[in-house]
Design a protein around this motif. Structure first.
Motif, short mmCIF file in Angstrom:
data_model
loop_
_atom_site.label_atom_id
_atom_site.label_comp_id
_atom_site.label_asym_id
_atom_site.label_seq_id
_atom_site.Cartn_x
_atom_site.Cartn_y
_atom_site.Cartn_z
N THR A 130 0.83 -1.37 -0.12
CA THR A 130 0.02 0.07 0.06
C THR A 130 0.96 1.42 0.00
OG1 THR A 130 -1.65 -1.17 1.30
CG2 THR A 130 -2.14 1.16 1.06
N TYR A 134 0.73 4.08 -2.81
CA TYR A 134 0.62 5.52 -2.58
C TYR A 134 1.78 6.34 -3.63
CZ TYR A 134 -2.33 8.06 0.53
OH TYR A 134 -3.44 8.66 1.01
N ILE A 207 -1.91 5.12 6.31
CA ILE A 207 -1.95 3.45 6.90
C ILE A 207 -1.83 3.39 8.37
CG2 ILE A 207 -0.50 1.45 6.32
CD1 ILE A 207 0.37 2.66 3.56
N ILE A 223 -9.95 -0.96 4.90
CA ILE A 223 -8.95 -1.04 4.09
C ILE A 223 -9.57 -0.54 2.81
CG2 ILE A 223 -9.26 -3.09 3.19
CD1 ILE A 223 -5.67 -1.37 3.87
N GLY A 230 -6.25 1.56 -4.68
CA GLY A 230 -6.15 -0.14 -4.73
C GLY A 230 -6.47 -0.67 -6.39
#
Length: 320
Positions: A130, A134, A207, A223, A230
Motif C-alpha cells: 500500500t 501511494y 496507513i 482497508i 487499490g
C-alpha cells in the motif's frame, strides 16, 4: 488557536524549504514518462513529517508515551525517501527502511499483540504494498494531497461519529499539512511536487490510522478507504505482468496517466474525480451493514468494470 499557529508554521517552514530546494537544485525534471512538462521543485512533501514533529511539540507528553514508535517509523521512511529524491538509492536500502518502518507501525497499532503470528507476513505485504501504491499514484498535480485529504476526512468522521480509535489531533495534523501542501500543489502549474518523501510520508500516516482503526474494531472493511488507489494499482500491475514488463520500472500505463498524457485532461480535474469517487465509496462503506465479502464485491465489481472499460477505450482510441 493551536491549529492557526500550526498552519502558519507549516506555511513558513515550507517556504523555507523552497529556498533550500531552489539553492541546492532539488527539482523534478520532466521526462518521457512524466505527466508534467516543466521543471518543478521536488520534495514539498517534507511538510508531512514536519507536521508530525509540530504535533509532538504541542502534545509532548502524549507523543513520548504513545506515538514514539509511529514517529520513528515515519521519520525513517521519510528520511530514506528524501535521500532517494535527491540521489537514487538501491532497492535493497529502500526496502530495508520500509520493512523497519512497517514493523514500527504495526507495533504502534498493537498488531503483534492482537493478531496471530501467521498473519504478520500478510500485514507486512499489505502495508509495504500500500505504501508503494501511494508512491505509484503520485504522478499528477493535486492527486496525493486531495486523495489523502478525503481519506483523512473520512477517518475523522469515523473517529467522531462511529467509533473513537485515536486522538482527534493525530488525524487533524496531517489534514492541516495536506491543506498547506495543496495550496502550492493544487495548481495548473504546481509550485512543488510531493516527491517520495511526501507520498511515503502521508501514505505511512494514512496507513497507520487505517491499521489502528482495523485493530480497534476488527473490521477489515476499512482497508477499502483506499479502494480507488487499490483498484488502479492492482489492475495496472496485472496488465504489466501480462505484457511481461518490469513492474518496478516507471511507466505511463495508469488510467490517470492516459487521461493526462493522451487525452490532455486537466490534472486537477482528474485528481478531483478520483477523490470524489473515493468519497462515494467511503459513504457506502461507513454505512454498510453487509458482510465484508458482499461489501467488497459491491464496491470492486462496478469500479473495476468502469476502470477496465475506460482504459480499454483509451488504449483503442490512441492505439496503445
Amino acid at each position: 488557536m493551536e491549529y492557526i499557529i500550526t498552519i502558519i508554521l507549516l506555511f513558513a517552514l515550507l517556504l523555507v524549504y523552497f529556498k533550500i530546494a531552489d539553492k541546492y537544485n532539488i527539482i523534478d525534471k520532466p521526462n518521457h514518462r512524466s505527466a508534467h512538462t516543466q521543471i518543478t521543485l521536488r520534495g514539498g512533501g517534507v511538510i508531512f513529517p514536519v507536521a508530525f514533529i509540530v504535533f509532538c511539540l504541542f502534545n509532548l507528553n502524549e507523543a513520548v508515551e504513545n506515538y514514539w514508535s509511529f514517529g520513528l517509523g515515519l521519520l525513517a521512511i521519510c528520511t530514506v525517501s528524501f535521500i532517494d529524491d535527491i540521489k537514487t538509492l538501491s532497492n535493497k536500502i529502500r526496502l530495508s527502511f520500509h520493512l523497519i518502518s512497517v514493523i514500527l507501525l504495526l507495533y504502534f497499532a498493537e498488531a503483534f499483540t492482537l493478531m496471530p503470528f501467521w498473519v504478520w507476513p500478510i500485514l507486512f505485504i499489505l502495508a509495504i504494498g500500500t505504501l508503494n501504491a501511494y508512491n505509484f499514484m503520485d504522478g499528477i498535480n493535486g492527486m496525493t494531497g486531495l486523495y489523502s485529504l478525503i481519506t483523512l476526512g473520512s477517518l475523522i468522521y469515523i473517529n467522531n461519529e462511529v467509533i473513537q480509535f485515536t486522538d482527534n489531533d493525530f488525524i487533524l495534523y496531517p489534514i492541516l499539512a495536506c491543506l498547506v501542501f495543496l495550496f502550492f500543489n493544487f495548481r495548473t502549474k504546481a509550485k512543488c511536487f510531493a516527491g517520495d518523501v511526501g507520498s511515503m510520508g502521508i501514505g505511512f500516516w494514512v496507513i497507520g490510522l487505517i491499521t489502528l482503526l482495523i485493530m480497534r474494531t476488527g473490521e477489515y472493511k476499512f482497508i477499502l478507504l483506499l479502494t480507488i488507489y487499490g483498484v488502479e494499482v492492482v489492475l495496472t500491475i496485472i496488465e504489466r505482468i501480462a505484457l511481461k514488463e518490469n513492474i518496478f520500472e516507471a511507466h505511463r500505463r495508469h488510467l490517470y496517466q492516459l487521461f493526462a498524457n493522451e487525452k490532455k485532461v486537466s490534472h486537477l480535474v482528474i485528481s478531483c474525480i478520483y477523490s470524489f469517487c473515493q468519497i462515494f465509496v467511503n459513504i457506502f462503506l461507513i454505512n454498510s451493514q453487509l458482510p465484508i465479502w458482499a461489501t467488497i464485491l459491491m464496491i470492486f465489481i462496478p469500479i473495476g468494470g468502469i476502470y477496465l472499460g475506460l482504459k480499454w477505450r483509451l488504449k483503442k482510441e490512441y492505439n496503445l
